[in-house]
Enzyme design. Structure first.
Site, PDB file in Angstrom:
ATOM      1  N   HIS A   1       0.812  -1.218   0.000  1.00 22.41           N
ATOM      2  CA  HIS A   1       0.000   0.000   0.000  1.00 22.41           C
ATOM      3  C   HIS A   1       0.847   1.270   0.000  1.00 22.41           C
ATOM      4  O   HIS A   1       0.316   2.358  -0.214  1.00 22.41           O
ATOM      5  CB  HIS A   1      -0.999  -0.001   1.170  1.00 22.41           C
ATOM      6  CG  HIS A   1      -0.410   0.336   2.502  1.00 22.41           C
ATOM      7  ND1 HIS A   1      -0.096  -0.621   3.446  1.00 22.41           N
ATOM      8  CD2 HIS A   1      -0.102   1.525   3.067  1.00 22.41           C
ATOM      9  CE1 HIS A   1       0.385  -0.036   4.529  1.00 22.41           C
ATOM     10  NE2 HIS A   1       0.394   1.274   4.320  1.00 22.41           N
TER      11      HIS A   1
ATOM     12  N   ASP B   1      -0.168  -7.627   1.938  1.00 18.81           N
ATOM     13  CA  ASP B   1       0.303  -6.245   1.802  1.00 18.81           C
ATOM     14  C   ASP B   1       1.829  -6.210   1.785  1.00 18.81           C
ATOM     15  O   ASP B   1       2.475  -5.825   2.764  1.00 18.81           O
ATOM     16  CB  ASP B   1      -0.257  -5.422   2.963  1.00 18.81           C
ATOM     17  CG  ASP B   1       0.023  -3.941   2.840  1.00 18.81           C
ATOM     18  OD1 ASP B   1       0.374  -3.487   1.728  1.00 18.81           O
ATOM     19  OD2 ASP B   1      -0.115  -3.229   3.853  1.00 18.81           O
TER      20      ASP B   1
ATOM     21  N   SER C   1       4.323   2.819   7.946  1.00 14.03           N
ATOM     22  CA  SER C   1       3.934   1.718   7.065  1.00 14.03           C
ATOM     23  C   SER C   1       5.111   1.213   6.227  1.00 14.03           C
ATOM     24  O   SER C   1       5.923   2.003   5.734  1.00 14.03           O
ATOM     25  CB  SER C   1       2.821   2.164   6.125  1.00 14.03           C
ATOM     26  OG  SER C   1       1.562   2.092   6.745  1.00 14.03           O
TER      27      SER C   1
END
Length: 288
Positions: A97, A144, A240
């Site tokens: 992502h 992910d 992230s």
């Protein structure tokens, strides 16, 4: 460090609450772009207060030589930020992502190595070569994970690859063990921040069924790894794609890639979610 050999109990919850807590899937719009803008301005100011990982402590330069910062230039406009881990002289691993969400698509990224500040110092390499897992789901962040390819970088005291789990470590769930998250992201949900270094935090890996009770079986799958964030600690805005690593016999192994926190924020006490590296070892090794 005592090593707990515990078989996976994922998916064992017998019942689920009526409603589940939403995760943040609009990473760039809600977190990455605002955080990149904040840090860019903060680093340019004389009173730089660099926002970092929640509830952690400053990391000295070279303490985590595998950590990379990512400055992602987006097709829709603006710059976002993420983290990554160096796997070899030319390969890194990050969250899928960080490159593509339902609302944003990366155009290129600058990989930043060997520095405490993501907008200054260190070694900087621009790339457009990012491969996402073919089963990555933008809507629930399943699978992910992505591999970044860069021009060769030389290792030194501040830039070095992290090991992938091998042997017995490939088959552990790590439940009950402590692991370390590292990142350039926020120190807390909103408000002022008061640290000027890359941050690290020690977290306890928890059973997946605990996570499932909170986020639901659509979000939590066997290739998800969750950590306890009680005490208002864990990955936050801007972290992230960064590493969750486990130390065993003086070797540091990558066991997670930072994927999601609650949509309500990173200090609400809900578990943090990571892509479980041991679930993707075959896919990763085929690309490095």
């Amino acid at each position: 460090m005592k090593l707990f050999v515990i078989l996976s109990l994922v998916g064992c919850a017998l019942s689920f609450p009526r409603g589940f807590e939403p995760i943040e899937v609009d990473y760039h719009g809600q977190r990455g772009i605002p955080m990149a803008n904040y840090l860019r301005n903060a680093e340019a100011a004389s009173d730089f207060d660099g926002a970092r990982i929640v509830g952690g402590t400053p990391a000295r330069l070279g303490a985590h030589p595998h950590i990379a910062g990512l400055l992602v230039d987006l097709i829709q406009g603006g710059t976002s930020m993420c983290g990554a881990s160096l796997l070899s002289n030319t390969k890194l691993i990050t969250a899928a992502h960080c490159w593509r969400t339902t609302n944003f698509q990366g155009r290129s990224m600058i990989v930043v190595l060997g520095t405490l500040r993501i907008f200054s110092g260190g070694t900087r390499i621009t790339t457009t070569n990012i491969e996402l897992h073919s089963n990555y789901n933008q809507r629930n962040l399943n699978n992910d994970i992505g591999i970044i390819t860069i021009n060769r970088v030389n290792f030194n005291n501040n830039i070095r690859a992290i090991a992938l789990p091998s042997g017995l470590l490939e088959y552990l769930t790590y439940v009950g063990n402590r692991a370390t998250a590292v990142g350039y992201g926020r120190l807390r949900d909103g408000g002022a921040n008061n640290n000027d270094a890359l941050h690290q935090v020690s977290l306890i890996v928890i059973e997946n069924f605990v996570c499932t009770d909170i986020y639901g079986p659509n979000i939590i799958i066997p290739s998800t790894l969750c950590t306890d964030t009680q005490g208002r600690i864990g990955p936050c805005q801007g972290d992230s794609g960064g590493p969750l690593d486990f130390s065993f016999q003086n070797v540091r192994y990558l066991i997670g890639v930072s994927s999601f926190t609650s949509q309500r924020g990173c200090q609400v006490g809900s578990p943090a979610g990571f892509a479980r590296v041991t679930s993707f070892l075959q896919w990763i090794r085929a690309r490095i």
